[in-house]
Design a protein around this motif. Structure first.
Motif, PDB file in Angstrom:
ATOM      1  N   ARG A  98       1.534 -18.513  -3.765  1.00 55.11           N
ATOM      2  CA  ARG A  98       2.648 -17.617  -3.474  1.00 55.11           C
ATOM      3  C   ARG A  98       3.386 -17.224  -4.755  1.00 55.11           C
ATOM      4  N   ARG A 102       3.946 -13.419  -5.946  1.00 52.28           N
ATOM      5  CA  ARG A 102       5.267 -12.857  -6.186  1.00 52.28           C
ATOM      6  C   ARG A 102       5.362 -12.282  -7.602  1.00 52.28           C
ATOM      7  N   ASP A 169      12.030 -12.622  -3.146  1.00 49.41           N
ATOM      8  CA  ASP A 169      10.887 -13.322  -2.556  1.00 49.41           C
ATOM      9  C   ASP A 169      11.172 -13.703  -1.108  1.00 49.41           C
ATOM     10  N   GLY A 172       6.041 -12.110   1.613  1.00 48.81           N
ATOM     11  CA  GLY A 172       4.970 -11.436   0.898  1.00 48.81           C
ATOM     12  C   GLY A 172       3.766 -11.260   1.792  1.00 48.81           C
ATOM     13  N   GLN A 219       6.863 -20.058   4.295  1.00 56.05           N
ATOM     14  CA  GLN A 219       7.322 -20.100   2.905  1.00 56.05           C
ATOM     15  C   GLN A 219       7.504 -21.548   2.457  1.00 56.05           C
TER      16      GLN A 219
END
Length: 334
Positions: A98, A102, A169, A172, A219
Protein backbone atom coordinates in the motif's frame (compact mmCIF):
# COMPACT_ATOMS: atom_id res chain seq x y z
CA UNK A 1 22.70 55.73 -44.70
CA UNK A 2 20.81 53.55 -42.24
CA UNK A 3 22.48 52.78 -38.94
CA UNK A 4 22.59 49.47 -37.11
CA UNK A 5 19.97 50.66 -34.63
CA UNK A 6 17.57 51.38 -37.49
CA UNK A 7 17.82 47.81 -38.78
CA UNK A 8 18.11 45.65 -35.67
CA UNK A 9 16.78 46.04 -32.16
CA UNK A 10 18.82 45.31 -29.07
CA UNK A 11 19.29 41.62 -28.44
CA UNK A 12 18.91 40.46 -32.07
CA UNK A 13 22.40 39.00 -32.38
CA UNK A 14 21.91 37.32 -35.75
CA UNK A 15 20.39 40.46 -37.29
CA UNK A 16 23.29 42.55 -36.04
CA UNK A 17 25.90 40.08 -37.30
CA UNK A 18 24.34 39.84 -40.78
CA UNK A 19 24.02 43.64 -41.01
CA UNK A 20 27.65 44.12 -40.02
CA UNK A 21 28.79 41.57 -42.59
CA UNK A 22 26.56 42.61 -45.51
CA UNK A 23 25.23 46.07 -44.72
CA UNK A 24 21.85 44.95 -46.13
CA UNK A 25 18.96 45.95 -43.85
CA UNK A 26 16.34 43.71 -45.50
CA UNK A 27 18.64 40.66 -45.38
CA UNK A 28 19.51 41.35 -41.75
CA UNK A 29 15.83 41.68 -40.73
CA UNK A 30 14.72 38.59 -42.63
CA UNK A 31 17.65 36.52 -41.33
CA UNK A 32 16.58 37.24 -37.76
CA UNK A 33 13.04 36.02 -38.51
CA UNK A 34 14.12 32.94 -40.43
CA UNK A 35 17.05 31.99 -38.20
CA UNK A 36 16.98 33.88 -34.91
CA UNK A 37 13.33 33.37 -33.95
CA UNK A 38 13.19 29.62 -34.80
CA UNK A 39 16.46 29.02 -32.95
CA UNK A 40 15.16 30.93 -29.92
CA UNK A 41 11.88 28.98 -29.97
CA UNK A 42 13.75 25.67 -30.31
CA UNK A 43 16.00 26.70 -27.44
CA UNK A 44 13.03 27.51 -25.23
CA UNK A 45 11.37 24.20 -26.12
CA UNK A 46 14.56 22.28 -25.31
CA UNK A 47 14.90 24.22 -22.06
CA UNK A 48 11.33 23.27 -21.13
CA UNK A 49 11.99 19.60 -21.92
CA UNK A 50 15.18 19.60 -19.84
CA UNK A 51 13.51 21.34 -16.89
CA UNK A 52 10.59 18.90 -17.06
CA UNK A 53 12.98 15.93 -17.16
CA UNK A 54 14.96 17.21 -14.17
CA UNK A 55 11.82 17.84 -12.12
CA UNK A 56 10.46 14.39 -13.02
CA UNK A 57 13.75 12.85 -11.87
CA UNK A 58 13.35 14.68 -8.56
CA UNK A 59 9.79 13.39 -8.22
CA UNK A 60 10.94 9.83 -8.97
CA UNK A 61 13.60 10.10 -6.27
CA UNK A 62 11.04 11.32 -3.75
CA UNK A 63 8.69 8.47 -4.73
CA UNK A 64 11.45 5.88 -4.28
CA UNK A 65 12.26 7.21 -0.83
CA UNK A 66 8.59 7.27 0.15
CA UNK A 67 8.18 3.66 -1.04
CA UNK A 68 10.79 2.36 1.42
CA UNK A 69 9.56 1.67 4.95
CA UNK A 70 11.19 3.21 7.99
CA UNK A 71 11.87 -0.21 9.54
CA UNK A 72 12.11 -3.09 7.04
CA UNK A 73 10.79 -6.51 8.02
CA UNK A 74 14.19 -8.20 8.45
CA UNK A 75 15.41 -5.36 10.70
CA UNK A 76 12.22 -5.61 12.76
CA UNK A 77 12.68 -9.37 13.15
CA UNK A 78 16.30 -8.93 14.18
CA UNK A 79 15.58 -6.21 16.72
CA UNK A 80 12.43 -7.65 18.30
CA UNK A 81 13.18 -11.34 17.89
CA UNK A 82 10.81 -14.24 18.41
CA UNK A 83 7.16 -14.37 17.49
CA UNK A 84 6.60 -10.66 18.12
CA UNK A 85 9.30 -9.82 15.59
CA UNK A 86 7.61 -12.06 13.03
CA UNK A 87 4.24 -10.43 13.73
CA UNK A 88 5.66 -6.93 13.27
CA UNK A 89 7.51 -8.03 10.16
CA UNK A 90 4.29 -9.42 8.66
CA UNK A 91 2.46 -6.22 9.52
CA UNK A 92 5.24 -4.25 7.82
CA UNK A 93 5.02 -6.50 4.76
CA UNK A 94 1.26 -6.04 4.45
CA UNK A 95 1.66 -2.26 4.53
CA UNK A 96 4.57 -2.21 2.07
CA UNK A 97 2.39 -2.74 -1.00
CA UNK A 98 0.00 0.00 0.00
CA UNK A 99 2.89 2.37 0.75
CA UNK A 100 4.34 1.79 -2.72
CA UNK A 101 0.93 2.29 -4.33
CA UNK A 102 0.33 5.54 -2.46
CA UNK A 103 3.81 6.86 -3.36
CA UNK A 104 3.28 6.05 -7.04
CA UNK A 105 -0.12 7.75 -7.04
CA UNK A 106 1.34 10.91 -5.52
CA UNK A 107 4.24 10.73 -7.99
CA UNK A 108 1.84 10.59 -10.92
CA UNK A 109 -0.09 13.57 -9.56
CA UNK A 110 3.08 15.62 -9.01
CA UNK A 111 4.36 14.80 -12.51
CA UNK A 112 1.08 15.95 -14.03
CA UNK A 113 1.27 19.25 -12.13
CA UNK A 114 4.93 19.76 -13.10
CA UNK A 115 4.19 19.05 -16.77
CA UNK A 116 1.29 21.52 -16.81
CA UNK A 117 3.26 24.31 -15.14
CA UNK A 118 6.36 23.85 -17.32
CA UNK A 119 4.24 23.73 -20.48
CA UNK A 120 2.36 26.91 -19.55
CA UNK A 121 5.57 28.83 -18.71
CA UNK A 122 7.32 27.63 -21.88
CA UNK A 123 4.43 28.61 -24.15
CA UNK A 124 4.24 32.02 -22.48
CA UNK A 125 7.97 32.60 -23.03
CA UNK A 126 7.62 31.55 -26.69
CA UNK A 127 4.81 34.05 -27.22
CA UNK A 128 6.93 36.74 -25.62
CA UNK A 129 9.81 35.83 -27.95
CA UNK A 130 7.49 36.23 -30.93
CA UNK A 131 6.69 39.76 -29.78
CA UNK A 132 3.29 39.14 -28.25
CA UNK A 133 2.32 41.19 -25.22
CA UNK A 134 1.94 38.55 -22.52
CA UNK A 135 0.55 40.97 -19.93
CA UNK A 136 -3.04 40.80 -21.26
CA UNK A 137 -2.63 37.04 -21.75
CA UNK A 138 -1.73 36.55 -18.09
CA UNK A 139 -4.56 38.86 -17.00
CA UNK A 140 -7.02 37.06 -19.27
CA UNK A 141 -5.89 33.72 -17.89
CA UNK A 142 -6.63 34.97 -14.38
CA UNK A 143 -10.08 36.21 -15.39
CA UNK A 144 -10.85 32.99 -17.23
CA UNK A 145 -9.69 31.03 -14.18
CA UNK A 146 -12.05 32.97 -11.91
CA UNK A 147 -14.95 32.53 -14.35
CA UNK A 148 -14.16 28.84 -14.68
CA UNK A 149 -14.10 28.49 -10.91
CA UNK A 150 -17.56 30.05 -10.54
CA UNK A 151 -19.02 28.16 -13.51
CA UNK A 152 -17.62 24.75 -12.60
CA UNK A 153 -17.68 24.72 -8.83
CA UNK A 154 -18.62 21.05 -8.64
CA UNK A 155 -15.74 20.08 -10.94
CA UNK A 156 -13.26 22.13 -8.92
CA UNK A 157 -14.68 20.58 -5.74
CA UNK A 158 -14.14 17.11 -7.20
CA UNK A 159 -10.53 17.94 -8.13
CA UNK A 160 -9.69 19.41 -4.72
CA UNK A 161 -11.31 16.49 -2.92
CA UNK A 162 -9.38 14.05 -5.12
CA UNK A 163 -6.07 15.79 -4.37
CA UNK A 164 -6.62 15.73 -0.61
CA UNK A 165 -7.91 12.15 -0.78
CA UNK A 166 -4.73 10.99 -2.52
CA UNK A 167 -2.35 12.88 -0.22
CA UNK A 168 -4.18 11.77 2.92
CA UNK A 169 -4.24 8.14 1.70
CA UNK A 170 -7.92 7.69 2.51
CA UNK A 171 -8.16 4.74 0.11
CA UNK A 172 -6.53 3.33 -3.00
CA UNK A 173 -7.02 0.80 -5.77
CA UNK A 174 -7.84 -2.61 -4.33
CA UNK A 175 -9.29 -1.33 -1.04
CA UNK A 176 -12.75 -2.36 0.10
CA UNK A 177 -14.56 0.82 1.13
CA UNK A 178 -17.97 2.07 2.18
CA UNK A 179 -18.78 5.45 0.62
CA UNK A 180 -22.31 5.70 1.94
CA UNK A 181 -24.52 5.12 -1.09
CA UNK A 182 -22.01 2.72 -2.67
CA UNK A 183 -19.60 0.18 -1.24
CA UNK A 184 -17.27 -2.36 -2.77
CA UNK A 185 -13.74 -2.79 -4.12
CA UNK A 186 -12.02 0.29 -5.55
CA UNK A 187 -11.01 -0.33 -9.17
CA UNK A 188 -9.77 3.13 -10.20
CA UNK A 189 -9.08 6.47 -8.55
CA UNK A 190 -8.70 9.76 -10.42
CA UNK A 191 -8.78 13.40 -9.39
CA UNK A 192 -12.45 13.68 -10.37
CA UNK A 193 -14.15 10.34 -9.81
CA UNK A 194 -13.73 7.04 -7.95
CA UNK A 195 -14.81 3.78 -9.56
CA UNK A 196 -15.70 0.81 -7.41
CA UNK A 197 -17.44 -2.54 -7.91
CA UNK A 198 -19.77 -4.05 -5.31
CA UNK A 199 -20.21 -7.72 -4.41
CA UNK A 200 -22.95 -8.13 -7.05
CA UNK A 201 -20.64 -6.91 -9.82
CA UNK A 202 -22.26 -3.49 -10.20
CA UNK A 203 -19.79 -0.71 -11.07
CA UNK A 204 -20.32 2.57 -9.22
CA UNK A 205 -18.87 5.93 -10.30
CA UNK A 206 -18.74 8.34 -7.36
CA UNK A 207 -17.59 11.99 -7.82
CA UNK A 208 -14.93 12.78 -5.25
CA UNK A 209 -16.68 15.97 -4.22
CA UNK A 210 -19.81 14.01 -3.25
CA UNK A 211 -17.97 11.74 -0.80
CA UNK A 212 -18.69 12.98 2.73
CA UNK A 213 -17.33 9.95 4.60
CA UNK A 214 -15.14 6.94 3.85
CA UNK A 215 -15.14 3.62 5.65
CA UNK A 216 -11.99 1.71 4.65
CA UNK A 217 -12.12 -1.99 5.55
CA UNK A 218 -8.67 -2.87 4.24
CA UNK A 219 -6.22 -0.25 5.47
CA UNK A 220 -3.17 -1.45 7.44
CA UNK A 221 -5.00 -4.29 9.20
CA UNK A 222 -8.46 -5.75 9.69
CA UNK A 223 -10.35 -7.67 12.38
CA UNK A 224 -12.53 -10.76 12.21
CA UNK A 225 -15.37 -10.53 14.74
CA UNK A 226 -17.36 -13.73 15.31
CA UNK A 227 -20.43 -13.98 17.53
CA UNK A 228 -21.00 -17.63 18.48
CA UNK A 229 -24.31 -18.68 20.05
CA UNK A 230 -24.50 -21.48 22.59
CA UNK A 231 -27.34 -22.84 24.71
CA UNK A 232 -28.12 -21.56 28.20
CA UNK A 233 -27.28 -24.96 29.69
CA UNK A 234 -23.67 -24.87 28.45
CA UNK A 235 -20.73 -24.10 30.76
CA UNK A 236 -19.49 -20.69 29.66
CA UNK A 237 -15.98 -21.24 31.07
CA UNK A 238 -15.72 -24.39 28.96
CA UNK A 239 -17.03 -22.52 25.91
CA UNK A 240 -14.33 -19.86 26.35
CA UNK A 241 -11.61 -22.52 26.56
CA UNK A 242 -12.86 -24.31 23.45
CA UNK A 243 -13.09 -21.10 21.42
CA UNK A 244 -9.62 -20.05 22.61
CA UNK A 245 -8.19 -23.44 21.59
CA UNK A 246 -9.79 -23.28 18.14
CA UNK A 247 -8.56 -19.72 17.55
CA UNK A 248 -5.06 -20.57 18.82
CA UNK A 249 -4.85 -23.58 16.46
CA UNK A 250 -5.69 -21.28 13.56
CA UNK A 251 -3.07 -18.79 14.78
CA UNK A 252 -0.44 -21.56 14.84
CA UNK A 253 -1.45 -23.01 11.47
CA UNK A 254 1.33 -22.49 8.90
CA UNK A 255 -1.22 -21.65 6.21
CA UNK A 256 -2.47 -18.68 8.25
CA UNK A 257 0.79 -17.38 9.78
CA UNK A 258 0.93 -14.53 7.28
CA UNK A 259 -2.80 -13.83 7.66
CA UNK A 260 -3.52 -13.72 11.40
CA UNK A 261 -1.10 -11.13 12.76
CA UNK A 262 -1.91 -11.20 16.49
CA UNK A 263 -2.90 -13.75 19.11
CA UNK A 264 -6.71 -14.21 18.92
CA UNK A 265 -8.85 -13.09 21.84
CA UNK A 266 -12.12 -14.37 23.32
CA UNK A 267 -13.88 -11.29 24.62
CA UNK A 268 -16.61 -13.22 26.42
CA UNK A 269 -20.37 -12.95 26.63
CA UNK A 270 -21.67 -10.37 24.22
CA UNK A 271 -25.43 -10.86 24.54
CA UNK A 272 -28.09 -12.84 26.36
CA UNK A 273 -30.75 -13.52 23.74
CA UNK A 274 -33.98 -15.46 23.59
CA UNK A 275 -32.32 -18.30 21.68
CA UNK A 276 -29.06 -18.55 23.64
CA UNK A 277 -25.90 -16.88 24.88
CA UNK A 278 -23.65 -15.03 22.38
CA UNK A 279 -19.90 -15.28 22.94
CA UNK A 280 -17.56 -13.05 20.91
CA UNK A 281 -14.12 -14.06 19.57
CA UNK A 282 -11.85 -11.72 17.57
CA UNK A 283 -8.80 -12.19 15.35
CA UNK A 284 -6.60 -9.39 13.98
CA UNK A 285 -5.80 -10.12 10.34
CA UNK A 286 -4.00 -8.75 7.33
CA UNK A 287 -6.02 -6.40 5.10
CA UNK A 288 -8.80 -8.05 3.07
CA UNK A 289 -8.29 -11.38 4.87
CA UNK A 290 -10.92 -10.96 7.59
CA UNK A 291 -13.66 -12.68 5.59
CA UNK A 292 -11.57 -15.74 4.69
CA UNK A 293 -10.49 -16.09 8.33
CA UNK A 294 -14.11 -15.80 9.48
CA UNK A 295 -15.22 -18.60 7.15
CA UNK A 296 -12.37 -20.86 8.30
CA UNK A 297 -13.15 -20.16 11.96
CA UNK A 298 -16.83 -21.00 11.52
CA UNK A 299 -15.95 -24.35 9.96
CA UNK A 300 -13.51 -25.20 12.75
CA UNK A 301 -15.89 -24.09 15.51
CA UNK A 302 -18.70 -26.21 14.05
CA UNK A 303 -16.45 -29.30 13.85
CA UNK A 304 -15.11 -28.76 17.39
CA UNK A 305 -18.56 -28.20 18.87
CA UNK A 306 -19.73 -31.44 17.27
CA UNK A 307 -16.80 -33.31 18.86
CA UNK A 308 -17.37 -31.73 22.25
CA UNK A 309 -21.14 -32.20 22.16
CA UNK A 310 -21.78 -28.48 22.57
CA UNK A 311 -25.26 -27.39 21.59
CA UNK A 312 -25.68 -24.69 18.98
CA UNK A 313 -29.20 -23.38 19.69
CA UNK A 314 -31.79 -23.13 16.99
CA UNK A 315 -34.82 -20.85 17.04
CA UNK A 316 -37.82 -22.70 18.48
CA UNK A 317 -41.49 -21.90 18.28
CA UNK A 318 -43.85 -23.24 20.93
CA UNK A 319 -47.40 -23.86 19.73
CA UNK A 320 -50.13 -24.60 22.25
CA UNK A 321 -53.28 -26.31 21.05
CA UNK A 322 -56.41 -25.89 23.13
CA UNK A 323 -59.64 -27.84 22.98
CA UNK A 324 -62.51 -25.87 21.46
CA UNK A 325 -64.80 -24.35 24.01
CA UNK A 326 -68.05 -26.27 24.43
CA UNK A 327 -70.79 -24.66 26.57
CA UNK A 328 -72.36 -26.88 29.24
CA UNK A 329 -76.04 -27.78 28.65
CA UNK A 330 -78.49 -25.88 30.76
CA UNK A 331 -79.98 -27.76 33.73
CA UNK A 332 -83.81 -27.95 33.68
CA UNK A 333 -85.45 -25.93 36.41
CA UNK A 334 -82.27 -24.03 37.20
Amino acid sequence: MLSLSDSCTEGEAICQWVYEETGNQQLATSSDWFLGKPLALIGLALLGVVVRWLLHRMVDRVVRRASVGVLPGRVTRAVMGGRMGDVLARAEATGAGRRVQRAQTMGTLLKSIVTGVVFAVTVTMMLSELGANIGPIIASAGIIGVAFGFGAQSLVKDFLSGIFMIFEDQYGVGDVVDLGEANGTVEAVSLRVTRLRDVNGTVWYVPNGEIVRVGNMSQNWARTVLDVKVGYREDLARIRRVLQDVAHELWEDEAFKAVVIEEPEVWGVEQLGVDGVTVRVTLKTAPLEQWAVAREMRERIKARFDDEGIEIPMPQLVVQQREPFTPEPATPGA
